[in-house]
Design an enzyme around this catalytic site. Sequence first.
Site, PDB file in Angstrom:
ATOM      1  N   LYS A  56      -9.135 -11.439  11.109  1.00 34.80           N
ATOM      2  CA  LYS A  56      -8.295 -12.410  11.828  1.00 34.80           C
ATOM      3  C   LYS A  56      -7.247 -12.994  10.883  1.00 34.80           C
ATOM      4  O   LYS A  56      -6.083 -13.154  11.237  1.00 34.80           O
ATOM      5  CB  LYS A  56      -9.178 -13.528  12.413  1.00 34.80           C
ATOM      6  CG  LYS A  56     -10.024 -13.062  13.593  1.00 34.80           C
ATOM      7  CD  LYS A  56     -11.119 -14.052  13.961  1.00 34.80           C
ATOM      8  CE  LYS A  56     -12.019 -13.458  15.048  1.00 34.80           C
ATOM      9  NZ  LYS A  56     -13.212 -14.276  15.343  1.00 34.80           N
ATOM     10  N   GLN A  88     -16.273 -19.666  13.876  1.00 33.09           N
ATOM     11  CA  GLN A  88     -16.839 -18.311  13.964  1.00 33.09           C
ATOM     12  C   GLN A  88     -18.327 -18.399  14.309  1.00 33.09           C
ATOM     13  O   GLN A  88     -19.094 -19.058  13.615  1.00 33.09           O
ATOM     14  CB  GLN A  88     -16.628 -17.582  12.621  1.00 33.09           C
ATOM     15  CG  GLN A  88     -17.097 -16.147  12.608  1.00 33.09           C
ATOM     16  CD  GLN A  88     -16.306 -15.247  13.571  1.00 33.09           C
ATOM     17  OE1 GLN A  88     -15.082 -15.322  13.643  1.00 33.09           O
ATOM     18  NE2 GLN A  88     -17.006 -14.404  14.315  1.00 33.09           N
ATOM     19  N   ASP A 142     -10.189 -20.308  21.595  1.00 35.96           N
ATOM     20  CA  ASP A 142     -11.049 -19.294  22.211  1.00 35.96           C
ATOM     21  C   ASP A 142     -11.524 -19.710  23.597  1.00 35.96           C
ATOM     22  O   ASP A 142     -12.313 -18.995  24.213  1.00 35.96           O
ATOM     23  CB  ASP A 142     -12.277 -19.081  21.311  1.00 35.96           C
ATOM     24  CG  ASP A 142     -12.330 -17.688  20.728  1.00 35.96           C
ATOM     25  OD1 ASP A 142     -11.755 -16.785  21.357  1.00 35.96           O
ATOM     26  OD2 ASP A 142     -12.957 -17.520  19.665  1.00 35.96           O
TER      27      ASP A 142
END
Length: 282
Positions: free
Chosen positions: A49, A93, A116
């Site tokens: 990422k 994460q 997200d």
Amino acid sequence: MAIILDGKKLRDKLLEELKLKIDRLSEKPCLAVILVGDDTPSRIYVNNKKRAAESLGIVSEVFEYPGNVAEEEIIKKIQELNADKSVNAILVQLPLPEHINSRRVINSISPEKDVDCFTDTNTGKLFAGQPPAVYPCTPKGILLLLDEYGIDLDGKHVVVVGRSNIVGKPMSMMALNRNATVTVCHSHTKNLAKITKTAEVLISAVGEVLIKEDMVVKGCIVIDVGISKNSVGKLCGDVDFNSVSKVASYISPVPGGVGPMTITSLMLNTYDLYCEQKKRSL
Ligand code: NDP
């Protein structure tokens, strides 16, 4: 033979367009990532990422913590990032170590920076049919891929295998919001093959090789989200690609299908959150 849904090709196209937009900005968007513990796959995902962000001119800050960090310390960092105007997007994460309440940590992210779409506020909007700040990365990437190949979900029977908060549930809701008829399967589903054989679009997000040729009808559109290893240790998805690609009309490969689209969505979401925050501050 099925047409390959090429996530790498679409990623390259979308990220090239995005880079041009970012090049024109005087200030750059910023994505903050929180990484806890030393889980190897998580570290690889975070590095990928970061690399993708930096290649586009997005500032990527990674905050690393040892596996025994206190929940409060992570929440304190997230609160700092929420208040920091130079940070536009925050990602934690997953998975987090077991002693940490993941929901509590995720819900401490400001919904405006929730890149997200994991907070209760944004998932609530998604389930209510209202637009969240941005859409969850993996399902969004899948819809971008389907759109690219002119596949319309309206009226189709979509079968989603997997019901996680990250993939299965939001995917089923986003397909429903596109007027698909949706069936969600999971580990307690009885006679899975009988259901998958009714799918016009089959989306599998499990993490083990599960979908064989005899579970798919001719012409089915097959999306493989899973990431696992086969018996000789080679990266593969949930779908037995060689046999299923003979009956499917379209199929996404692993690697090179959904994976690149998830990262692409993360970059697009970071940019969209940046633009929205700039608009609000005017
Ligand atoms: P989870 O482990 O959270 O969820 C897996 C789901 O599969 C669960 O709902 C589980 O059911 C269901 N399941 C397990 N076994 C079976 C079975 N035999 N039959 C039917 N359903 C079953 O995983 P995630 O959703 O986070 O991820 C799924 C896969 O997708 C993983 O391989 C992950 O690595 C990959 N992934 C890939 C991404 C990409 O960008 N390519 C992004 C995110 C994930 P139950 O709920 O009953 O336990």
